[in-house]
Design a protein around this motif. Structure first.
Motif, PDB file in Angstrom:
ATOM      1  N   ARG A 535      11.245 -18.073 -15.711  1.00 47.52           N
ATOM      2  CA  ARG A 535      11.313 -17.263 -17.077  1.00 47.52           C
ATOM      3  C   ARG A 535      12.761 -16.933 -17.509  1.00 47.52           C
ATOM      4  N   GLN A 536      12.746 -16.483 -18.595  1.00 47.83           N
ATOM      5  CA  GLN A 536      14.418 -16.227 -18.964  1.00 47.83           C
ATOM      6  C   GLN A 536      14.880 -15.316 -18.035  1.00 47.83           C
ATOM      7  N   ARG A 537      14.619 -14.422 -17.304  1.00 47.16           N
ATOM      8  CA  ARG A 537      15.233 -13.686 -16.512  1.00 47.16           C
ATOM      9  C   ARG A 537      15.003 -13.953 -14.915  1.00 47.16           C
ATOM     10  N   LEU A 538      14.155 -14.707 -14.655  1.00 46.35           N
ATOM     11  CA  LEU A 538      13.597 -14.973 -13.267  1.00 46.35           C
ATOM     12  C   LEU A 538      13.965 -16.199 -12.764  1.00 46.35           C
ATOM     13  N   THR A 539      14.754 -16.489 -11.782  1.00 48.26           N
ATOM     14  CA  THR A 539      15.314 -17.951 -11.284  1.00 48.26           C
ATOM     15  C   THR A 539      14.709 -18.175  -9.756  1.00 48.26           C
ATOM     16  N   ALA A 540      14.206 -19.131  -9.507  1.00 46.02           N
ATOM     17  CA  ALA A 540      13.912 -19.544  -7.931  1.00 46.02           C
ATOM     18  C   ALA A 540      14.830 -20.688  -7.529  1.00 46.02           C
ATOM     19  N   SER A 541      15.245 -20.451  -6.305  1.00 42.22           N
ATOM     20  CA  SER A 541      16.247 -21.252  -5.707  1.00 42.22           C
ATOM     21  C   SER A 541      15.654 -22.028  -4.476  1.00 42.22           C
ATOM     22  N   VAL A 542      15.560 -23.064  -4.254  1.00 41.26           N
ATOM     23  CA  VAL A 542      15.295 -24.029  -3.015  1.00 41.26           C
ATOM     24  C   VAL A 542      16.365 -24.870  -2.601  1.00 41.26           C
TER      25      VAL A 542
END
Length: 849
Positions: A535-542
């Motif tokens: 989302r605009q403010r939510l980031t997932a990193s793998v």
């Protein structure tokens, strides 16, 4: 050691791979020779919050931006199109924000409030630092650009718990080496074995992941790894704190980006790079007197700038430092001082780098860094001869236990812009030679044969390391999907002469024999990390890294006794660990970041020292890699219009398949096995409060509870028991470490004057410890943990334009605690110890140009 053919066999494939890497970089440079210049924007910076726009600008230009977070709060940048020069792009980004910029030096740009264009009523007097271009103010909360995630980003936007030391912070702390800096960084432990010569068996650990030899913490100079061999008698040679842009201490496993050895965390020494646009440099000098000791001094200078603007730039630096001694070497039989203030240290460093921009999208930076350290004698003293409370520090060794180290790093760094991606390549070669001498006659206590019967035991190390890193990263960090992929290669060769029973392995004494070691360690790795904006403010990193580790060890053991003659052993091993990382980051607003991370780290296995029939226990030939899993949640918050910055994190670490040292007291040898598990949990907290334009206070604190979870036994004797503190006395992590500081600025006679104080507190580790257990393999009740300590430093700095003068008092309370108490053999009555450098008063000057 080793034949010419043997070495050619090992190095032939390495040289070929490096030549191929360079050819690839040259080919890519030719392909992109018509692209945009690195000193121009290679990609558009879209309209966005000003802080994020400045971070994107820093990533593209390689400049470090310094500004007070408050002035960017609530402001939006109109963006800047690709193709603009550095100055034009920054002007466009700041358009309409009522801010301006100025270059502090060739690498740093300061953002500050713009001055009015037309006459106006006299404003309120600005804080004196607003008119100073020679350095940062210590009373404001600065935004710092870091590269902890292999990208230039604002520190408060990186979801990693970290401590960052800028040059100004290092200078204000009075730190002259990494050991001192580590002691001032909560959650970090740095220590050594006092019963051995200076420079032997140094250890650095983060968050309680303590290995006794520093192998659980990755050390980097820029993007070059500085590996260590757990079987070596020597610790690492850490860079001098000279001409550095910053030091980044990254807490928690960093296995994806930094690979093997980053179980507890990583430390990166970031050097100042050549500039293609601006000249600048500095010259500094310092002189100090230590109570009951010898004087110290330091001189150094660095300069850099464009030789051909936008095409060719350089950076040169040199430093000389001498730390006066404060421990006397004596003849213990007649109480006569043999060598007054014998533990003096002389250090030299030199560096040179050139940046070449042969095309509009390619930068090539060859660099050279040299460092030498000469320690005249150990800083350890005999506890039975000394009285630290009265300032009596006596070393009763019959020999001068010297240590010297020569370290050279040559590297070639290449950066290319490939449209939507940035390519980076770093090729490096390290050569190191270290030599030390131990007095083995004192290892078993003061014997009855007299002071003249010292036994010299010289040990030496030759180390060469060849490393290559290739990295490709997406240019647009604002995109919904961004990524970084890379590959690395490390080939480390160690040749060493050492006592068989090194401190990292044994507590049972030394055998009457030595070994010559010829060991090669290789690592080939590939990694990828993807950031997806959910989302605009939510980031997932793998991310994940897979690494193939291998070693090839040859050991030649000299005769140990009449029963055991010379022995030769060849041992090889390999493993393929995988280290994943998962992160979820929520940027609630421009001032608040929340994150959760699950990460894995590992360190390489290796061969055991082997002496065949000399020991009653069959020694396993090898031990495997061990690993940690870390679970962390954290937050970075800027509150009260930027007057309060809070960084906090809570962590839980499980350590599995541990590499556990097993001492064998009957034969003086130790070996390592994979046995047991452990847990480390706690939290980190950082607070910075700007109480006014003139006063700032800061507190960084860490709490760590690191202990074994399982009982491990050998022949019905306890090696470690469940609940024991991780490590072996005195090398154990203090549960609490807290550093507090305060700085007050005022204007006096046209100068900016800063009064600052800094206090570092470490608590006592209450244990329990394996060596306190009568049923333990090593029962050593005379060893004890360090007491609680406080170290207070005071400093006054006056700045006139480009010149500054400082008066300082380090260890202002002249604290002399008894630290690192240890005997070489668990039953020995001779105890060694160390203490703080006594109160030191000095003056320092720096001219920036």
């Amino acid at each position: 050691m080793g034949s010419t053919a043997f070495r050619q066999r090992r190095w032939g494939p390495v040289v070929s791979s490096v030549l191929c890497s360079w050819a690839l970089v040259a080919l890519l440079g030719a392909v992109v020779s018509r692209a945009q210049s690195p000193v121009r924007l290679a990609a558009d910076i879209p309209p966005q919050p000003l802080a994020e726009a400045l971070a994107a600008y820093a990533r593209q230009t390689g400049l470090q931006l310094v500004f007070v977070s408050e002035i960017a709060r609530g402001k939006t940048s109109k963006g800047a199109p690709a193709g603009l020069t550095q100055e034009a792009a920054l002007t466009r980004l700041l358009d309409g924000t009522e801010l301006r910029f100025e270059f502090l030096n060739e690498r740093s740009v300061r953002i500050l409030v713009a001055k009015p264009d037309s006459p106006a009523p006299p404003p309120e007097p600005a804080p004196p630092h607003e008119e100073h271009r020679g350095g940062e103010s210590l009373t404001t909360i600065q935004e710092i650009i870091v590269t902890a995630a292999q990208r230039d980003e604002l520190q408060n936007r990186v979801p990693i718990s970290m401590g960052v030391w800028t040059p100004q912070a290092i200078e204000a702390s009075g730190a002259k080496d990494f050991a001192t800096l580590a002691d001032l960084t909560p959650g970090v432990e740095f220590d050594a074995y006092p019963d051995y010569s200076a420079g032997i068996e140094t250890n650095v650990a983060i968050r309680g992941v303590n290995s006794k030899d520093g192998s659980t913490t990755a050390i980097y100079i820029d993007d070059t790894p500085i590996p260590t061999d757990p079987g070596s008698s020597f610790g690492r040679e850490y860079p001098m704190l000279f001409d550095l842009e910053r030091v980044e201490v990254l807490r928690g496993p960093q296995g994806v980006l930094f690979g093997e050895g980053a179980e507890g965390g990583a430390v990166r020494f970031i050097t100042v790079q050549p500039s293609l646009t601006n000249y600048g440099g500095f010259a500094n000098s310092e002189f100090s007197e230590t109570a009951r000791g010898a004087p110290s001094y330091e001189v150094g200078a660095a300069v850099g700038g464009p030789l051909t603007p936008d095409v060719l730039g350089f950076r040169l630096g040199a430093s000389l430092q001498r730390d006066g001694g404060f421990v006397d070497r004596v003849d213990p039989y007649i109480d006569t001082i043999v060598d007054k203030n014998s533990n003096w240290v002389r250090s030299e460093a030199g560096s040179a780098a050139v940046t070449i921009a042969p095309s509009e999208s390619l930068q090539i930076t060859p660099s050279f860094r040299y460092q030498s350290t000469d320690v005249h004698d150990t800083s350890a003293f005999f506890l039975s001869l000394s009285d630290p409370a009265r300032g009596v520090l006596w070393n009763g060794s019959g020999l001068t236990q010297y240590y010297y180290d020569r370290f050279t790093l040559v590297s070639l760094k290449t950066a290319a812009v490939l449209g939507p991606a940035d390519l980076g390549s770093v090729t490096a070669y390290i050569q190191r030679h270290a030599n030390a001498l131990e007095d083995n006659a004192t290892l078993d206590g003061l014997n009855q044969t007299g002071y003249a019967n010292a036994k010299a035991d010289p040990v030496w190390l030759d180390q060469t390391v060849l490393s290559q890193e290739l990295r490709l990263a997406s240019s647009d960090r604002t995109a919904r999907l961004s990524w970084i992929v890379g590959a690395s290669y490390v080939h480390a060769h160690y040749e060493e002469s050492q006592d068989i029973a090194t401190s990292a392995l044994a507590d049972g004494g030394a055998l009457n024999g030595k070994q010559l070691v010829d060991r090669v360690r290789s690592q080939v790795g590939a990694y990828v990390e993807v950031d997806l904006r959910l989302r605009q403010r939510l980031t997932a990193s793998v991310g994940a890294r897979v690494e193939r580790d291998s070693y090839d060890s040859f050991q030649q053991v000299e005769p140990i006794s009449s029963l055991v003659g010379e022995q030769n052993f060849s041992i090889s091993g390999a493993a393929t660990p995988v280290t994943p990382r998962f992160n979820l980051a929520y940027q609630a607003d421009a001032n608040s970041l929340y994150y959760a991370t699950v990460a894995k780290g590992y360190r390489m296995g290796g061969p055991n020292d082997t002496v065949g029939v000399a020991c009653p226990v069959s020694t396993p030939l090898t031990y495997r890699p061990d690993l940690v899993w870390s679970y962390e949640i954290g937050a970075k918050n800027s509150l009260f219009d930027g007057h309060l910055q809070v960084d906090s994190s809570v962590f839980y670490i499980t350590w599995q398949d541990m590499q556990l040292p097993i001492p064998l007291t009957n034969c003086g040898l130790g070996f390592t096995v994979n046995a047991g598990t452990a847990t480390s949990d706690g939290f980190d907290l950082g607070l910075q409060v700007a109480l006014s334009g003139h006063l700032k206070v800061a507190l960084t604190a860490a709490y760590t509870d690191a202990h074994y979870d399982e009982t491990v036994t050998l022949n019905n004797l306890v090696v470690v028991a469940r609940g024991d503190a991780i490590g072996a006395l005195p090398l154990v992590t203090p549960p609490w470490s807290v550093t507090t500081s305060a700085a007050y600025e005022m204007a006096i006679a046209g100068a900016r004057v800063t009064l600052s104080a800094q206090d570092a507190f470490h608590s006592r580790n209450p244990g329990p410890f394996a060596s306190d257990n009568p049923m333990a393999v090593t029962y050593a009740p005379t060893r004890r943990a360090n007491p609680s300590t406080n170290l207070l430093n005071l400093r006054t700095t006056a700045v006139w334009s480009d010149f500054e003068l400082s008066l300082f008092v380090n260890n202002a309370l002249d604290s002399q605690p008894t630290l690192q108490v240890r005997n070489h053999v668990s039953t020995d009555s001779l105890l060694y110890a160390t203490t703080f450098r006594p109160r030191t008063i000095g003056v320092a000057g720096r001219w920036r140009f």
